[in-house]
Design a protein around this motif. Sequence first.
Motif, PDB file in Angstrom:
ATOM      1  N   THR A 523       0.819  -1.210   0.000  1.00  0.00           N
ATOM      2  CA  THR A 523       0.000   0.000   0.000  1.00  0.00           C
ATOM      3  C   THR A 523       0.853   1.260   0.000  1.00  0.00           C
ATOM      4  O   THR A 523       0.459   2.281  -0.572  1.00  0.00           O
ATOM      5  CB  THR A 523      -0.936   0.006   1.211  1.00  0.00           C
ATOM      6  N   THR A 524       2.033   1.200   0.620  1.00  0.00           N
ATOM      7  CA  THR A 524       2.918   2.365   0.621  1.00  0.00           C
ATOM      8  C   THR A 524       3.389   2.685  -0.791  1.00  0.00           C
ATOM      9  O   THR A 524       3.318   3.838  -1.246  1.00  0.00           O
ATOM     10  CB  THR A 524       4.132   2.120   1.533  1.00  0.00           C
ATOM     11  N   LEU A 525       3.882   1.667  -1.501  1.00  0.00           N
ATOM     12  CA  LEU A 525       4.336   1.889  -2.872  1.00  0.00           C
ATOM     13  C   LEU A 525       3.176   2.268  -3.791  1.00  0.00           C
ATOM     14  O   LEU A 525       3.307   3.155  -4.641  1.00  0.00           O
ATOM     15  CB  LEU A 525       5.017   0.633  -3.400  1.00  0.00           C
ATOM     16  N   GLU A 526       2.044   1.599  -3.624  1.00  0.00           N
ATOM     17  CA  GLU A 526       0.903   1.875  -4.489  1.00  0.00           C
ATOM     18  C   GLU A 526       0.407   3.299  -4.295  1.00  0.00           C
ATOM     19  O   GLU A 526       0.091   4.011  -5.264  1.00  0.00           O
ATOM     20  CB  GLU A 526      -0.218   0.881  -4.185  1.00  0.00           C
ATOM     21  N   ARG A 527       0.362   3.741  -3.046  1.00  0.00           N
ATOM     22  CA  ARG A 527      -0.100   5.102  -2.770  1.00  0.00           C
ATOM     23  C   ARG A 527       0.859   6.132  -3.359  1.00  0.00           C
ATOM     24  O   ARG A 527       0.437   7.099  -3.995  1.00  0.00           O
ATOM     25  CB  ARG A 527      -0.214   5.275  -1.254  1.00  0.00           C
ATOM     26  N   ALA A 528       2.162   5.917  -3.157  1.00  0.00           N
ATOM     27  CA  ALA A 528       3.152   6.868  -3.677  1.00  0.00           C
ATOM     28  C   ALA A 528       3.148   6.885  -5.200  1.00  0.00           C
ATOM     29  O   ALA A 528       3.200   7.951  -5.824  1.00  0.00           O
ATOM     30  CB  ALA A 528       4.536   6.516  -3.148  1.00  0.00           C
ATOM     31  N   ALA A 529       3.069   5.684  -5.818  1.00  0.00           N
ATOM     32  CA  ALA A 529       3.049   5.619  -7.277  1.00  0.00           C
ATOM     33  C   ALA A 529       1.791   6.270  -7.835  1.00  0.00           C
ATOM     34  O   ALA A 529       1.834   6.972  -8.859  1.00  0.00           O
ATOM     35  CB  ALA A 529       3.146   4.169  -7.737  1.00  0.00           C
ATOM     36  N   GLY A 530       0.662   6.047  -7.183  1.00  0.00           N
ATOM     37  CA  GLY A 530      -0.582   6.665  -7.637  1.00  0.00           C
ATOM     38  C   GLY A 530      -0.529   8.180  -7.549  1.00  0.00           C
ATOM     39  O   GLY A 530      -0.995   8.890  -8.455  1.00  0.00           O
ATOM     40  N   ARG A 531       0.040   8.698  -6.464  1.00  0.00           N
ATOM     41  CA  ARG A 531       0.155  10.152  -6.327  1.00  0.00           C
ATOM     42  C   ARG A 531       1.074  10.735  -7.394  1.00  0.00           C
ATOM     43  O   ARG A 531       0.770  11.775  -7.988  1.00  0.00           O
ATOM     44  CB  ARG A 531       0.693  10.492  -4.936  1.00  0.00           C
ATOM     45  N   GLN A 532       2.211  10.060  -7.644  1.00  0.00           N
ATOM     46  CA  GLN A 532       3.135  10.576  -8.651  1.00  0.00           C
ATOM     47  C   GLN A 532       2.510  10.540 -10.048  1.00  0.00           C
ATOM     48  O   GLN A 532       2.675  11.476 -10.829  1.00  0.00           O
ATOM     49  CB  GLN A 532       4.436   9.770  -8.639  1.00  0.00           C
ATOM     50  N   ALA A 533       1.805   9.452 -10.358  1.00  0.00           N
ATOM     51  CA  ALA A 533       1.165   9.361 -11.672  1.00  0.00           C
ATOM     52  C   ALA A 533       0.088  10.427 -11.827  1.00  0.00           C
ATOM     53  O   ALA A 533      -0.050  11.041 -12.891  1.00  0.00           O
ATOM     54  CB  ALA A 533       0.573   7.965 -11.871  1.00  0.00           C
ATOM     55  N   ALA A 534      -0.686  10.658 -10.757  1.00  0.00           N
ATOM     56  CA  ALA A 534      -1.723  11.694 -10.814  1.00  0.00           C
ATOM     57  C   ALA A 534      -1.111  13.081 -10.981  1.00  0.00           C
ATOM     58  O   ALA A 534      -1.626  13.919 -11.742  1.00  0.00           O
ATOM     59  CB  ALA A 534      -2.582  11.638  -9.558  1.00  0.00           C
ATOM     60  N   ASP A 535      -0.005  13.329 -10.273  1.00  0.00           N
ATOM     61  CA  ASP A 535       0.665  14.625 -10.408  1.00  0.00           C
ATOM     62  C   ASP A 535       1.280  14.798 -11.790  1.00  0.00           C
ATOM     63  O   ASP A 535       1.379  15.929 -12.301  1.00  0.00           O
ATOM     64  CB  ASP A 535       1.757  14.761  -9.340  1.00  0.00           C
ATOM     65  N   ALA A 536       1.718  13.688 -12.403  1.00  0.00           N
ATOM     66  CA  ALA A 536       2.357  13.772 -13.714  1.00  0.00           C
ATOM     67  C   ALA A 536       1.350  13.949 -14.840  1.00  0.00           C
ATOM     68  O   ALA A 536       1.692  14.482 -15.904  1.00  0.00           O
ATOM     69  CB  ALA A 536       3.191  12.519 -13.966  1.00  0.00           C
ATOM     70  N   LEU A 537       0.112  13.523 -14.641  1.00  0.00           N
ATOM     71  CA  LEU A 537      -0.875  13.531 -15.714  1.00  0.00           C
ATOM     72  C   LEU A 537      -1.338  14.954 -16.023  1.00  0.00           C
ATOM     73  O   LEU A 537      -1.821  15.669 -15.145  1.00  0.00           O
ATOM     74  CB  LEU A 537      -2.075  12.662 -15.317  1.00  0.00           C
ATOM     75  N   ARG A 538      -1.176  15.354 -17.264  1.00  0.00           N
ATOM     76  CA  ARG A 538      -1.671  16.654 -17.743  1.00  0.00           C
ATOM     77  C   ARG A 538      -2.801  16.472 -18.753  1.00  0.00           C
ATOM     78  O   ARG A 538      -3.516  17.418 -19.061  1.00  0.00           O
ATOM     79  CB  ARG A 538      -0.533  17.438 -18.393  1.00  0.00           C
ATOM     80  N   ALA A 539      -2.953  15.288 -19.287  1.00  0.00           N
ATOM     81  CA  ALA A 539      -4.013  15.015 -20.258  1.00  0.00           C
ATOM     82  C   ALA A 539      -5.349  14.882 -19.547  1.00  0.00           C
ATOM     83  O   ALA A 539      -5.417  14.476 -18.380  1.00  0.00           O
ATOM     84  CB  ALA A 539      -3.692  13.746 -21.034  1.00  0.00           C
TER      85      ALA A 539
END
Length: 852
Positions: A523-539
Amino acid sequence: MRESVRTGSRRASAFLARRSLRAHRRAWTAVFAAAAAAAALLGAFALVLGSLLLAKPPVERYAGADAVVVADQRVTYTAKPWGSEPQTVSAHLPERVRLDRSVVARVAAADGVARAVADDSVPVTVGGGASAVGRSWPSAALTGYELSGGRAPRSGSEVVVDAALADAGPRVTLHVGGAARQYTVSGVAAGGHRGGAPAVFFTGTRLTELAGHPDTVDAIGVVAERGVSADALRRSLGEAVAGQRGGERGPRVLTGAERGEAEHVDALGGRGDLLAMLVSVAGTVLMVALLVIATTVSQAVHQRSGELALLRAVGATPRQLRSAVGREAGRVAGAAAVLGAVGAVPLGLLMRSLLTTDPLPLPVPVWLPFAAGAAGALLVALAARPVAMLAARAVTRMRPAAALSAARAPEPGEPGRLRTGAGVLLAVAGLGAAGTATARSGQAAALAASGAATSLIIAVALLGPWIARVSMRVLGAPARRAGGVSGFLAARSAAAHNRRLGAALTPIVLVVAFVCVQLAAGTTLERAAGRQAADALRADLVVTGPAGGVPEDAVQAVREAPGVSAATGVLRSAVVLAHREAGDPVLERLPVLGVTAGRLPGTLDPRVTAGDPARLTGRGTVAVGEDRAGDLGVGVGDTVRLRLGDGTRVRLTVVALYARSLGLGDFLLPREALAGHVSAPRDQQILVRSADGDATSAVRRALAPYKGLAVRPATADDVRISPSSSDQDDALIVIGVGVIGGFALLAVVSTLALISAGRRPEFRLLRLVGTGRGQLLRMRVLETGLVTVAGLVVGTVVAAIPLLAFALPATGGLPYLPPAQYGLLALAVTAAAAVGTLFRGARGGRRGSGAG
């Protein structure tokens, strides 16, 4: 003389074991339950691992071929570890490695070959959006397809369709790589394999044009002459292709069940990844099983220390006593192991059914369940007897006079120096491993954190009495103040029996620490990865296609649509990185994204911290995540050596470093660098950013000629390098947490029930001296609460140390476990502790009342 003495000693030991086994049925029941569960769990894992090792990709596409010649899908890396001989590791490549087309003629000329067919395939979208596979008509003979109507295609505008597509009519619209084109249906084929998408057959020349790699071929199917054996054909083909280019170690000749490897190129690579994860979980299972058996057997023996001391005082020799105890434990564990071996079969089949291994079917030959159950039973049976003999060693080594004094003592003293020293050393080693994890990243940090968790859990088991003493000093005062007479009795009893409480704490700490580490790491990795992907998404929109991907010119059509400010095609693949971890050679498969740098800023922001992402063009550049760059010791302008998905070795210049590598992966490559090295060079998504408002309608109109494409709002999962959750991950969580956590909870119940059974004389004495039934029950409730709270706190601390060491370098933040999951864990532990103590305690109290 000596032989007669030995015989008499063995008879005495056997007599003591038989009589004692009858007298201590309650104590050995807990050991029996723990041993049976351990044997079932170990046997179940042996069954799943054995089934996975035997799994092979099914033969479907090449069912009509006697042999298949393919390029080698493996790569190797050799390095010399510190102070050791050179070691070689291998890894399976995720993309198809192709053969030089000149090899087809060599194969056709080999002895015993009646026919050699070059076999390529391309993804095809049929009519309204159905997925199909395009192949050459000559390759139909390899799969058993035969014409059921019409004729073979004679020109580039004709096709033969699978019977499943026969209702398409005399003309069919096909999308192969680009815009739609109509083809005349010259015939219908039936009788081929039923696995996967239906086939569309082109002429050989047209298929080669559509495949886009005229100098290479995916595979070569071989039909042997009549009477040629498989072994003879393999030898002949091996000689024919020797020295030819085709992967790192040259072409391979596959016959029999091996032919499935030519169809599913990464099936064995996925099996290897799953095997590695399951072996890691199985190692934890073995550790948990041995700890549980050791705890229950040791507690059962220590509860009889007075009896053993008395036998020692009346003349029993140390060897006789140890042998008697060992025989008892061996008989109990042996019977339990047999029961556990039987239970291992349905448990293993259940675990096997949870795993998603497409396209690998998991076989279960008749002998495997018996072998797996026997393996689990043997491990448990072998572990129990030496543990029991070791537990009895402290009492049996006493002199008879000292043993007589010890027989009057309520409980043995503190653990010996050897046990304490080993516990301290393991605790220090665990803390050291946690410190090492904080200084590393990636897989090295995960391995160090895992080692820290294992060391600390075993240290707690060894230092249990000392931890219990400190815990009861902290928690005893509140219990005395809040519980009155019952609180006083609970606190005094807890303070007087450190060894007993240490045995009670161990399974609770075990289940809490294990479950927390297993759940929180993911859950730690999934949460961090999800936040980074959401922050990276501009589309704000994403275009997705069928299994074959998005046609090449669909991206340009979207870019030209009104209201679209940016559109980027995303090509997914993987690379193999050769490096060292702690000196050992490692080949790591890493998923990557292929992007178009000029269109990237409008749709995706990796948060570049150095360099210029606009330079991410051509075939010789790469952007690297900061953490991976630190591990490799590279910066902007340096070079990185990678192997692309098909094994091609490349030296790439680092043009940028970025921070959001958990969400987007450790490497970003130009799309053109990956396109020539993937099995199907099609984008998996198109990321779209609207210029003003919602451009969904305009994008759909632009994609109208391309059937089977969907337009929807973009989410973080569309750009994440790996999905937030998969069936495989869920299955591993169920197996790792559900099955093993359930076993650990059973250990909590059995250990505490064993302790409660040994306290019946204490309960009777308390009733005789005037303790009320309600006071005794409240005392047991408070004791259960003390043990549960102490176990939860210590287990949480033990889990927090490696989790912090893992989370800080990996995510830059603290570990995360959903409160609901921790609450459920605490509730389960509390319920298990209550079942193990209060039920038997209440029975003991009533019997004591009757006696009084």
